[in-house]
Design a protein around this motif. Structure first.
Motif, PDB file in Angstrom:
ATOM      1  N   GLN A 391       0.835  -1.204   0.000  1.00 43.17           N
ATOM      2  CA  GLN A 391       0.000   0.000   0.000  1.00 43.17           C
ATOM      3  C   GLN A 391       0.870   1.255   0.000  1.00 43.17           C
ATOM      4  O   GLN A 391       0.564   2.235  -0.686  1.00 43.17           O
ATOM      5  N   ARG A 392       1.968   1.216   0.752  1.00 41.09           N
ATOM      6  CA  ARG A 392       2.874   2.364   0.772  1.00 41.09           C
ATOM      7  C   ARG A 392       3.478   2.590  -0.618  1.00 41.09           C
ATOM      8  O   ARG A 392       3.622   3.740  -1.078  1.00 41.09           O
ATOM      9  N   LEU A 393       3.822   1.479  -1.292  1.00 41.23           N
ATOM     10  CA  LEU A 393       4.347   1.602  -2.653  1.00 41.23           C
ATOM     11  C   LEU A 393       3.325   2.217  -3.601  1.00 41.23           C
ATOM     12  O   LEU A 393       3.651   3.108  -4.404  1.00 41.23           O
ATOM     13  N   LEU A 394       2.084   1.759  -3.523  1.00 39.12           N
ATOM     14  CA  LEU A 394       1.040   2.299  -4.393  1.00 39.12           C
ATOM     15  C   LEU A 394       0.877   3.794  -4.195  1.00 39.12           C
ATOM     16  O   LEU A 394       0.752   4.562  -5.162  1.00 39.12           O
ATOM     17  N   GLN A 395       0.867   4.228  -2.941  1.00 40.98           N
ATOM     18  CA  GLN A 395       0.699   5.652  -2.661  1.00 40.98           C
ATOM     19  C   GLN A 395       1.908   6.457  -3.121  1.00 40.98           C
ATOM     20  O   GLN A 395       1.760   7.553  -3.676  1.00 40.98           O
ATOM     21  N   ARG A 396       3.089   5.899  -2.893  1.00 34.24           N
ATOM     22  CA  ARG A 396       4.308   6.632  -3.280  1.00 34.24           C
ATOM     23  C   ARG A 396       4.394   6.774  -4.790  1.00 34.24           C
ATOM     24  O   ARG A 396       4.811   7.816  -5.300  1.00 34.24           O
ATOM     25  N   MET A 397       3.971   5.765  -5.518  1.00 29.05           N
ATOM     26  CA  MET A 397       4.083   5.802  -6.974  1.00 29.05           C
ATOM     27  C   MET A 397       3.061   6.729  -7.611  1.00 29.05           C
ATOM     28  O   MET A 397       3.235   7.159  -8.753  1.00 29.05           O
ATOM     29  N   LYS A 398       1.979   7.041  -6.888  1.00 31.16           N
ATOM     30  CA  LYS A 398       0.935   7.902  -7.457  1.00 31.16           C
ATOM     31  C   LYS A 398       1.225   9.392  -7.286  1.00 31.16           C
ATOM     32  O   LYS A 398       0.439  10.221  -7.735  1.00 31.16           O
ATOM     33  N   GLU A 399       2.348   9.737  -6.676  1.00 33.19           N
ATOM     34  CA  GLU A 399       2.682  11.146  -6.516  1.00 33.19           C
ATOM     35  C   GLU A 399       2.978  11.761  -7.882  1.00 33.19           C
ATOM     36  O   GLU A 399       3.506  11.094  -8.772  1.00 33.19           O
ATOM     37  N   PRO A 400       2.639  13.041  -8.074  1.00 32.13           N
ATOM     38  CA  PRO A 400       2.822  13.684  -9.392  1.00 32.13           C
ATOM     39  C   PRO A 400       4.280  13.629  -9.860  1.00 32.13           C
ATOM     40  O   PRO A 400       5.211  13.702  -9.066  1.00 32.13           O
ATOM     41  N   ILE A 401       4.445  13.488 -11.162  1.00 32.39           N
ATOM     42  CA  ILE A 401       5.768  13.429 -11.784  1.00 32.39           C
ATOM     43  C   ILE A 401       5.813  14.448 -12.923  1.00 32.39           C
ATOM     44  O   ILE A 401       4.858  14.575 -13.685  1.00 32.39           O
ATOM     45  N   LYS A 402       6.945  15.156 -13.028  1.00 34.37           N
ATOM     46  CA  LYS A 402       7.125  16.092 -14.137  1.00 34.37           C
ATOM     47  C   LYS A 402       8.170  15.516 -15.085  1.00 34.37           C
ATOM     48  O   LYS A 402       9.334  15.345 -14.725  1.00 34.37           O
ATOM     49  N   ILE A 403       7.717  15.206 -16.299  1.00 32.93           N
ATOM     50  CA  ILE A 403       8.595  14.619 -17.317  1.00 32.93           C
ATOM     51  C   ILE A 403       8.367  15.347 -18.635  1.00 32.93           C
ATOM     52  O   ILE A 403       7.220  15.553 -19.046  1.00 32.93           O
ATOM     53  N   ALA A 404       9.472  15.719 -19.273  1.00 35.94           N
ATOM     54  CA  ALA A 404       9.405  16.400 -20.580  1.00 35.94           C
ATOM     55  C   ALA A 404       8.504  17.627 -20.517  1.00 35.94           C
ATOM     56  O   ALA A 404       7.757  17.906 -21.451  1.00 35.94           O
ATOM     57  N   GLY A 405       8.567  18.340 -19.397  1.00 32.14           N
ATOM     58  CA  GLY A 405       7.781  19.557 -19.241  1.00 32.14           C
ATOM     59  C   GLY A 405       6.319  19.330 -18.944  1.00 32.14           C
ATOM     60  O   GLY A 405       5.532  20.294 -18.943  1.00 32.14           O
ATOM     61  N   ARG A 406       5.928  18.093 -18.657  1.00 29.94           N
ATOM     62  CA  ARG A 406       4.519  17.793 -18.391  1.00 29.94           C
ATOM     63  C   ARG A 406       4.361  17.208 -16.995  1.00 29.94           C
ATOM     64  O   ARG A 406       5.181  16.401 -16.551  1.00 29.94           O
ATOM     65  N   ASN A 407       3.297  17.614 -16.321  1.00 27.37           N
ATOM     66  CA  ASN A 407       2.945  17.031 -15.031  1.00 27.37           C
ATOM     67  C   ASN A 407       1.977  15.879 -15.269  1.00 27.37           C
ATOM     68  O   ASN A 407       0.983  16.033 -15.981  1.00 27.37           O
ATOM     69  N   MET A 408       2.279  14.736 -14.677  1.00 29.34           N
ATOM     70  CA  MET A 408       1.425  13.572 -14.905  1.00 29.34           C
ATOM     71  C   MET A 408       1.387  12.701 -13.658  1.00 29.34           C
ATOM     72  O   MET A 408       2.238  12.807 -12.763  1.00 29.34           O
ATOM     73  N   LEU A 409       0.364  11.866 -13.622  1.00 23.73           N
ATOM     74  CA  LEU A 409       0.201  10.895 -12.543  1.00 23.73           C
ATOM     75  C   LEU A 409       0.325   9.501 -13.131  1.00 23.73           C
ATOM     76  O   LEU A 409      -0.348   9.174 -14.112  1.00 23.73           O
TER      77      LEU A 409
END
Length: 726
Positions: A391-409
């Motif tokens: 569950q901790r992994l699932l939550q940690r992986m769902k944090e927003p990521i900025k790649i190639a100038g784009r914010n994504m989940l």
């Protein structure tokens, strides 16, 4: 001490009548004495250089002793060759016992000098003290040797020259120590020439001390004295001793030169070997990293993971503790590579790996097994720990990521197997975690799933089903085409038949495509399945023509994977070469298949239409089609998905959506087919809205071709019959 060595200065000479004898030196012996001193210095420097690089204590002490003997022998030989060069007007002789004592003094001074020379980094104070001791030792050797002189005259020294000789001895010793240190730190290619130059300088300094001391000497005789230029009475004995010492020095020098050359060669070989060993160690470390670690994420790769997992499993087997194997897969990772490129995909994997590592405990093992697939091995006190970590992994992986100038989940699916209940070998636990991951993806992704034995049974069934399907495609005996009529609303007649694949399994009975199409796509024989459908549809077209259905069309579904093949037009042309009328075949494609690569799809559709095959877009409304895309696609028919037809009679919104689709299709010159018509109310609304064609259970379920032909003969008013029966 000076009285013991018989040292008296000119100031001490009695006032009675005395004669100071005039003495001189034989030139060639002077030159020889200098060469002996230089040779001894060269040997000492060579040995000191080798000794400084010798690590073994016994060998180091041996070299220091040899070096001391060579230096002492060179200095002592130089001294007494110089004494032989000393020409006096009276007869002289030498006391051999004192002469040998001077040799012992020379040995002590030489050993001290070599000991200091072989120190890696002696301090300046150490060098100064050593230079004083060695210099005084050389002076003691010189003046004790002079004390061995016996003649009918007395020896008096000039105090100034005597002091100067001591200063020269100490200065020469200090210079020798500094030169040895400089040679030791110099580059390898310069050492030999530096030793030659240093030996010449040291030999000159030692000779200068000797001849300065000789210049300080005065032979004083009482008058009258019988003067005659003679050599020493026991000069033969002295010559034998000096010759022996000189030969010893030469022998040691030759031995040292030979040993030095061998040691140099060995040192060079050792250096090369050491360099190779260092390089091999570095290469081994690099290969170890390459062999066991993933260069992108810096986590263990599959090989390193297998080693670490085996060790962890052995440890947990011995102590009885539990172990969780967690398989992680990034959901929809392929979309990142396809839309943003592989560099963005690599960046995403690197970020995900860091997040996985940060979410786990220090003792947990994290590995990237390939692609977007990661695995974690975690020690367990109980199964609840695995749930908490996942569950901790699932939550940690769902944090927003900025790649190639784009914010994504991004989300992750996790499959978990637990030791020992889910298996006791590496292979079992990995296989079971993989099955659990597959189940998590089927459950909608962004979730976790624990392994259960039912998953193995299901996987076994799927594997058997895969093999059975492969055999069915090869033989073609169990595959069947069922057909569902498509009715033209204006004429009320059957104008098309949609071919729907069925599989008559020997044990499981009649299977619909939903049960086996996914298996065919996953295992790479969907193209063979589609090819069989095309061949059978072409054959059925001939049968229909023979039975009087000369205008009836057959519409065939084409999978997205098969449509992606560049060889599809050629395959269709080959299959249809046996059909009498290509214009009676229609190919159905989904929106997602058409819009994956629009330009390529347009080109491919144009080639297919050139064969006389019409094109229909299936399940319209469930994808992401836009008016601009539809306008560019070379289509003939648009099929409205059944989900919009189900409540069209009772829902105003559904009616408006269907009406909008029909109007849009009219604008694009497309025929409209409504799927899933099941009652007269739905049919009436579609007639009112001007829909072209309909199909559904109201007219017929999918059935074998012979049943359809039996119910609806050629030119049958299907619509009137159905309405009358209803």
């Amino acid at each position: 001490m000076m009285d013991g060595l018989g040292i008296r200065f000119m100031a001490d000479m009695p006032a009675t009548q005395q004669v100071i004898l005039v003495c001189n030196h034989e030139t060639w012996l002077v030159v020889l004495s200098y060469l002996i001193a230089a040779l001894g210095s060269f040997i000492a420097l060579t040995i000191a250089s080798h000794c400084a690089n010798t690590l073994r204590l016994g060998m180091r002490l041996s070299w220091q002793l040899i070096g001391g003997l060579c230096l002492a022998g060179g200095i002592w030989s130089m001294h007494f060759i110089g004494m032989l060069a000393f020409q006096t007007p009276i007869a002289v002789s030498y006391d051999l016992s004192i002469t040998l004592f001077s040799l012992l003094v020379a040995l002590l001074a030489g050993l001290i000098a070599v000991l200091v020379m072989t120190e890696s980094e002696p301090s300046l104070l150490q060098q100064i003290l050593a230079a004083i001791v060695v210099g005084l030792g050389i002076c003691a050797m010189h003046y004790s040797g002079m004390a061995a002189l016996r003649a009918d005259a007395q020896i008096y020294y000039d105090a100034r020259l005597f002091s100067l000789s001591i200063g020269i001895a100490i200065g020469a010793s200090f210079a020798a120590l500094k030169l040895a240190q400089y040679i030791h730190s110099a580059a390898q290619r310069k050492k030999r020439w530096l030793k030659y130059a240093a030996a010449l300088v040291m030999g000159a300094a030692i000779a200068a001390m000797h001849y300065t001391g000789m210049a300080a000497l005065n032979l004083v005789s009482s008058a009258p004295t019988h003067l005659a230029l003679r050599s020493a009475d026991n000069s033969l004995h002295l010559l034998i001793i000096v010759a022996g010492i000189t030969l010893l020095v030469l022998g040691l020098s030759l031995t040292a030169a030979w040993a030095g050359r061998k040691l140099d060669e060995k040192d060079r070989d050792l250096q090369r070997v050491n360099a190779l060993l260092v390089q091999l160690d570095q290469d081994k470390d690099s290969l170890e990293l390459i062999a066991h670690y993933d260069p992108l994420t810096e986590q263990l790769n599959r090989r390193g993971f297998n080693h670490a997992f085996s060790a962890a499993l052995a440890e947990h087997s011995s102590n009885g503790r539990g172990l969780a194997v967690m398989f992680l897969d990034v959901d929809h990772f392929k979309r990142i590579n396809d839309s943003l490129g592989h560099d963005a995909g690599d960046e995403l994997l690197s970020i995900m790996a860091k997040r996985i590592r940060s979410a786990m405990r220090e003792s947990d093992i994290v590995a990237r097994l390939g692609g977007d697939e990661f695995c974690v091995i975690a020690s367990l006190e109980n199964n609840a720990v695995a749930q908490t970590l996942a569950q901790r992994l699932l939550q940690r992986m769902k944090e927003p990521i900025k790649i190639a100038g784009r914010n994504m989940l991004m989300t992750t699916s996790i499959g978990i197997s637990v030791f020992p209940q889910d298996g006791d070998t590496v292979e079992e636990l990995i296989k079971h975690a993989d099955l659990a991951l597959y189940q998590a993806k089927n459950a909608g992704r962004n979730t976790l799933h624990f392994y259960s034995r039912s998953l193995t049974q299901k996987a076994s069934q799927e594997l058997q089903l895969e093999e059975d399907l492969r055999q069915a495609i090869t033989k073609g005996e169990q595959l069947q085409l069922y057909y569902q009529p498509i009715i033209d609303l204006p004429s009320g007649q059957m104008v098309k038949l949609e071919a729907l694949l069925r599989w008559q399994h020997p044990q499981l009975g009649l299977l619909s495509p939903e049960r086996f199409i996914g298996i065919a796509e996953a295992n790479g024989f969907i193209d063979q399945l589609d090819a069989w459908v095309l061949h059978q549809a072409a054959s059925d077209l001939q049968r229909l023509t023979e039975q009087g259905y000369g205008t009836l069309k057959i519409t065939v579904n084409c999978s997205a994977m098969n449509f992606a093949s560049n060889q599809l037009p050629e395959r269709i042309e080959q299959v249809l070469s046996q059909a009498q009328s290509n214009q009676r075949l229609e190919l159905e494609l989904t929106e997602s298949a058409l819009l994956t690569s629009l330009d390529k799809a347009i080109n491919k559709l144009q080639r297919i239409r050139a064969l006389g095959v019409s094109i229909a877009i299936d399940d319209f409304g469930t994808g992401y089609s836009s008016l601009a895309c539809l306008r560019r696609l070379p289509l003939d028919t648009l099929k409205i998905d059944r989900s919009f037809i189900q409540d069209i009679a009772s829902s105003v919104q559904s009616r408006e959506i269907v009406q909008a689709i029909i109007v849009m299709a009219r604008a694009l010159n497309l025929r409209v087919v409504a799927e899933g018509v099941e009652d007269l109310a739905q049919l009436q609304v579609l007639q009112e809205q001007g829909c072209d064609q309909v199909q559904g259970y109201l007219f017929s379920k999918p059935r074998p071709l012979s049943h359809i032909c039996a119910d609806y003969p050629p030119h049958c008013a299907v619509l009137e019959r159905v309405c009358a029966q209803a």
